[in-house]
Design a protein around this motif. Structure first.
Motif, PDB file in Angstrom:
ATOM      1  N   GLY A 123      39.226  33.205  41.687  1.00 21.39           N
ATOM      2  CA  GLY A 123      40.117  33.413  42.820  1.00 21.39           C
ATOM      3  C   GLY A 123      40.580  34.843  42.999  1.00 21.39           C
ATOM      4  O   GLY A 123      41.595  35.094  43.648  1.00 21.39           O
ATOM      5  N   GLU A 183      44.232  39.160  44.504  1.00 16.94           N
ATOM      6  CA  GLU A 183      43.991  37.737  44.695  1.00 16.94           C
ATOM      7  C   GLU A 183      43.175  37.534  45.974  1.00 16.94           C
ATOM      8  O   GLU A 183      43.325  38.281  46.941  1.00 16.94           O
ATOM      9  CB  GLU A 183      45.322  36.987  44.842  1.00 16.94           C
ATOM     10  CG  GLU A 183      46.237  37.077  43.645  1.00 16.94           C
ATOM     11  CD  GLU A 183      47.622  36.518  43.949  1.00 16.94           C
ATOM     12  OE1 GLU A 183      47.875  36.171  45.127  1.00 16.94           O
ATOM     13  OE2 GLU A 183      48.443  36.452  43.029  1.00 16.94           O
ATOM     14  N   ARG A 184      42.317  36.519  45.963  1.00 19.13           N
ATOM     15  CA  ARG A 184      41.563  36.187  47.170  1.00 19.13           C
ATOM     16  C   ARG A 184      42.368  35.207  48.017  1.00 19.13           C
ATOM     17  O   ARG A 184      42.885  34.208  47.520  1.00 19.13           O
ATOM     18  CB  ARG A 184      40.216  35.572  46.809  1.00 19.13           C
ATOM     19  CG  ARG A 184      39.193  36.559  46.307  1.00 19.13           C
ATOM     20  CD  ARG A 184      37.868  35.892  46.023  1.00 19.13           C
ATOM     21  NE  ARG A 184      37.287  35.285  47.222  1.00 19.13           N
ATOM     22  CZ  ARG A 184      36.124  34.637  47.239  1.00 19.13           C
ATOM     23  NH1 ARG A 184      35.443  34.504  46.105  1.00 19.13           N
ATOM     24  NH2 ARG A 184      35.656  34.124  48.347  1.00 19.13           N
ATOM     25  N   HIS A 185      42.483  35.516  49.288  1.00 18.29           N
ATOM     26  CA  HIS A 185      43.164  34.639  50.242  1.00 18.29           C
ATOM     27  C   HIS A 185      42.382  34.624  51.548  1.00 18.29           C
ATOM     28  O   HIS A 185      41.645  35.560  51.856  1.00 18.29           O
ATOM     29  CB  HIS A 185      44.583  35.137  50.528  1.00 18.29           C
ATOM     30  CG  HIS A 185      45.521  35.048  49.368  1.00 18.29           C
ATOM     31  ND1 HIS A 185      46.031  33.855  48.914  1.00 18.29           N
ATOM     32  CD2 HIS A 185      46.056  36.006  48.576  1.00 18.29           C
ATOM     33  CE1 HIS A 185      46.838  34.075  47.894  1.00 18.29           C
ATOM     34  NE2 HIS A 185      46.864  35.377  47.662  1.00 18.29           N
TER      35      HIS A 185
END
Length: 344
Positions: A123, A183-185
């Motif tokens: 993530g 962080e991946r969003h």
């Protein structure tokens, strides 16, 4: 099979093939090895230059051999003989500091005019700032050596500043050079602009405003993130009717933007600069909005007491690449060094 005792392998700096062979013996997947610096066993101190140290059974007491990993990488030295440790992103162990080898992270997730975003597993992503500058929807474009690192350092420090004041961001740590770990969003297709002074497109659409006039209160605008359409200004009704946000989310987003403005405006005012306006991007999460992307000279307009721009506007007005890079470096110096370093 490696011996159960500490195995010491001598690898010369730059010997990429030896790194890949060693990683293969451990069952590691290596992506684009670039340069060997030092080696470190987690919890066992620094190795000698050009050596690897590894103990079968993994780091931190994890049992058995390591599972295959997603990424193995490190960052440039912060001083002679003192490099950042590398990081192992492993499905069993999580993120663990290990030996020092510069490796490129995994698959490319996105590439834009100013950045590349690469998968870091679990993530997370590596955001890599480019050494280039564009203006006028790409009609002016130049290489800009050093810009990527200056923008990354400033973004890292600005994200740290926002989090110190309770604003959630996607930032995890500064990797050194032109990279930050985030962080991946899923990012909303919106650009949020906050204006403290009348400038740019605001003056063009409202000619009764005097350029550079201080607004009575900060103005929050929403724009559709779409280069082909020129990032058009949106009405709140547009956003709700399109199903991008609810009315309550709009209120929350506006409050967030004003909080970011208060933090940034105060920070730069204490350093003798006026924050004319800035742009942020956000991601919607179950815990609310998170500020993502970057906060740098590409996204803020900052002017000193003499009216000199220390942002991308300098380049738009015909300034040289060298002047732009030096302005970005000055912003990074004024902001201070990032404090949250990966691997520490």
């Amino acid at each position: 099979m490696l011996a159960e005792s500490l195995t010491l392998l001598r690898i010369k700096p730059g010997d990429v093939e030896a790194v890949e062979r060693f990683a293969g013996e451990l069952g590691l997947t290596v992506y684009d090895a670039a340069y060997v610096y030092y080696a470190r066993l987690h919890g066992a101190g620094w190795g000698r230059p050009g050596t690897w140290r590894w103990r079968q059974g993994g780091c931190g007491g994890a049992p058995g051999r390591l599972a295959r990993v997603s990424i193995l990488y490190t960052w440039p030295s912060r001083g002679e003989g003192f490099p950042h440790p590398g990081m192992l992103l492993d499905p069993l162990l999580g993120q663990v500091p290990i030996m020092g080898v510069t490796l490129r992270p995994g698959r490319l997730l996105y590439e834009g005019k100013a950045k590349r975003v690469l998968d870091a597993g679990d993530g997370r992503a590596v955001m890599e700032f480019k050494d280039g500058v564009t203006a006028f929807d790409g009609r002016r474009r130049d290489p800009a050596p050093g810009k990527g690192e200056a923008a990354a350092r400033l973004s890292a420090r600005m994200f740290e500043l926002l989090e110190e004041h309770g604003v959630r961001t996607h930032y995890i740590c500064y990797m050194g050079g032109s990279r930050i770990l985030v962080e991946r969003h899923e990012v909303a297709p919106l650009e949020v602009i906050v204006r403290n002074y009348a400038y740019g497109s605001m003056v063009r659409r409202m000619p009764f405003l005097k350029p550079m006039a201080r607004l009575s209160r900060p103005l929050v605008e929403l724009h559709l993130k779409d280069d082909e359409r020129g990032d058009p200004l949106l009405l709140p009704e547009d956003v709700v009717e399109a199903g991008l946000l609810s009315w309550s989310e709009l209120d929350a987003l506006r409050s967030l933007a004003l909080r970011v403005d208060a933090v940034l405006e105060s920070f730069w005012r204490r350093r003798g600069l006026r924050l004319i306006d800035f742009k942020i991007e956000v991601a919607r999460t179950p815990r609310g909005f998170v500020v993502v992307d970057e906060v740098s000279g590409d996204t803020m307009r900052l002017v000193d007491a003499e009216g000199r721009h220390l942002d991308k506007e300098l380049y738009r007005r015909g300034g040289s690449v060298e002047e732009l890079v030096e302005a970005y470096r000055e912003l990074a110096r004024l902001a201070g060094a990032p404090e949250r370093l990966c691997g520490e």
